[in-house]
Write a protein that holds these residues in place. Structure first.
Motif, PDB file in Angstrom:
ATOM      1  N   GLY A   1       0.847  -1.182   0.000  1.00 42.43           N
ATOM      2  CA  GLY A   1       0.000   0.000   0.000  1.00 42.43           C
ATOM      3  C   GLY A   1       0.880   1.228   0.000  1.00 42.43           C
ATOM      4  O   GLY A   1       2.078   1.146  -0.298  1.00 42.43           O
ATOM      5  N   GLY A   2       0.285   2.361   0.353  1.00 40.17           N
ATOM      6  CA  GLY A   2       1.092   3.567   0.342  1.00 40.17           C
ATOM      7  C   GLY A   2       0.341   4.768   0.865  1.00 40.17           C
ATOM      8  O   GLY A   2      -0.725   4.652   1.493  1.00 40.17           O
ATOM      9  N   CYS A   3       0.905   5.918   0.603  1.00 37.34           N
ATOM     10  CA  CYS A   3       0.310   7.193   0.995  1.00 37.34           C
ATOM     11  C   CYS A   3       0.512   8.181  -0.140  1.00 37.34           C
ATOM     12  O   CYS A   3       1.639   8.359  -0.614  1.00 37.34           O
ATOM     13  N   TYR A   4      -0.576   8.799  -0.585  1.00 32.09           N
ATOM     14  CA  TYR A   4      -0.502   9.786  -1.665  1.00 32.09           C
ATOM     15  C   TYR A   4      -0.531  11.181  -1.065  1.00 32.09           C
ATOM     16  O   TYR A   4      -1.334  11.477  -0.178  1.00 32.09           O
ATOM     17  N   ASN A   5       0.344  12.056  -1.580  1.00 28.74           N
ATOM     18  CA  ASN A   5       0.465  13.424  -1.075  1.00 28.74           C
ATOM     19  C   ASN A   5       0.463  14.381  -2.255  1.00 28.74           C
ATOM     20  O   ASN A   5       1.384  14.380  -3.063  1.00 28.74           O
ATOM     21  N   GLU A   6      -0.579  15.200  -2.349  1.00 29.99           N
ATOM     22  CA  GLU A   6      -0.697  16.154  -3.453  1.00 29.99           C
ATOM     23  C   GLU A   6       0.217  17.360  -3.262  1.00 29.99           C
ATOM     24  O   GLU A   6       0.499  18.095  -4.207  1.00 29.99           O
ATOM     25  N   GLY A   7       0.719  17.560  -2.053  1.00 33.95           N
ATOM     26  CA  GLY A   7       1.526  18.739  -1.766  1.00 33.95           C
ATOM     27  C   GLY A   7       3.001  18.570  -2.057  1.00 33.95           C
ATOM     28  O   GLY A   7       3.757  19.538  -1.979  1.00 33.95           O
TER      29      GLY A   7
END
Length: 284
Positions: free
Chosen positions: A96-102
């Motif tokens: 899995g993971g973590c998405y960061n738009e910043g």
């Protein structure tokens, strides 16, 4: 992805930790603002995925995502399941993971050149090939070179792992570690579908991590820590291709057009001193 600043709380205090963390947010916003203000053409793109190889990595992502919100980070962030992650990175190895738009990625040389032009337009003078040999400290600091010196109100050291013994107190605490990158030939639509489904920067959570992204012309730039010395290995392509193919087996036959390496300064408690060599825009 991790809250490395906590290791320094005993020496810089709670306010110091908070200040460093706020700088981590501010530095990315400065890049965002400068690129827009000075119309710097550097392929700046937003979107960043931290990816997990172990369950504890996912827990760490959740904790750090909440920590970022607590210190004022207001860009979109969300946790990704295994299937969600594959919509960004088509690999079997991630849980899995973590998405960061910043956070995102950038062409670092073009960003540097654009900032140089902007600085010169504002009156700054830049002297290349002027090796600093020593620094005079005190109320009237000065930077000395082989052919002259510059007096200043402030001196900012930005040499990272390349300052050698200029400041012994720092050099004794910085380990120059070699990180290497390969760039593939431009990928076809089929190869993109088999690897980078979205144009985001990616980094895993290990100490000797992999990091990668697409270039503007759709090459895969794949990087990682090669060794804990300042020496470049003779077989960069072989080393990095093996790492790349572990993540993306479908790219085993892709041509490697470019390779390079550089030094990253790892200091006390392993806290890096610089952004990565491929242009990923994130606070280290």
């Amino acid at each position: 992805m991790g809250n490395d600043t906590e290791a320094f709380r005993h020496s810089i205090g709670s306010e110091g930790v908070k200040a460093v963390e706020q700088m981590g947010i501010e530095c990315v916003e400065i890049i965002r603002e400068r690129v827009e203000k000075y119309a710097i053409d550097c392929d700046l793109k937003w979107g960043y995925c931290d990816v997990a190889l172990k369950p504890r990595h996912l827990k760490g992502f959740e904790e750090y995502m909440q920590h970022l919100r607590d210190i004022g980070f207001n860009h979109e962030m969300r946790m990704l399941s295994r299937e969600d992650t594959r919509q960004y990175v088509n690999s079997d190895i991630y849980l899995g993971g973590c998405y960061n738009e910043g956070w995102g990625h950038v062409h670092p040389l073009n960003l540097c050149l654009g900032e140089v032009r902007a600085a010169e337009s504002l009156g700054a003078k830049i002297f290349e090939h002027s090796r600093v040999t020593s620094i005079t400290y005190g109320d009237n600091p000065a930077v000395h070179t082989d052919k002259g010196r510059v007096n200043a109100d402030y001196v900012v050291l930005c040499g990272n792992a390349y300052m050698e013994d200029l400041v012994p107190k720092l050099s004794a605490r910085v380990l120059p570690s070699t990180s290497c990158i390969i760039a593939t030939e431009p990928l076809t639509e089929q190869q993109l579908e088999q690897s980078m489904r979205q144009d985001v920067a990616v980094c895993d959570a290990r100490t000797a991590l992999d990091y990668y992204r697409l270039s503007a012309d759709k090459r895969l730039l794949f990087g990682g820590l090669s060794n804990y010395t300042s020496l470049e290995p003779a077989n960069i392509i072989d080393i990095m291709r093996k790492k790349m193919c572990h993540v993306f087996p479908a790219l085993g036959d892709v041509k490697i057009d470019y390779k390079w390496s550089g030094q990253m300064g790892i200091c006390v408690r392993r806290m890096p001193l610089m952004g990565r060599l491929d242009g990923n825009v994130l606070p280290d």
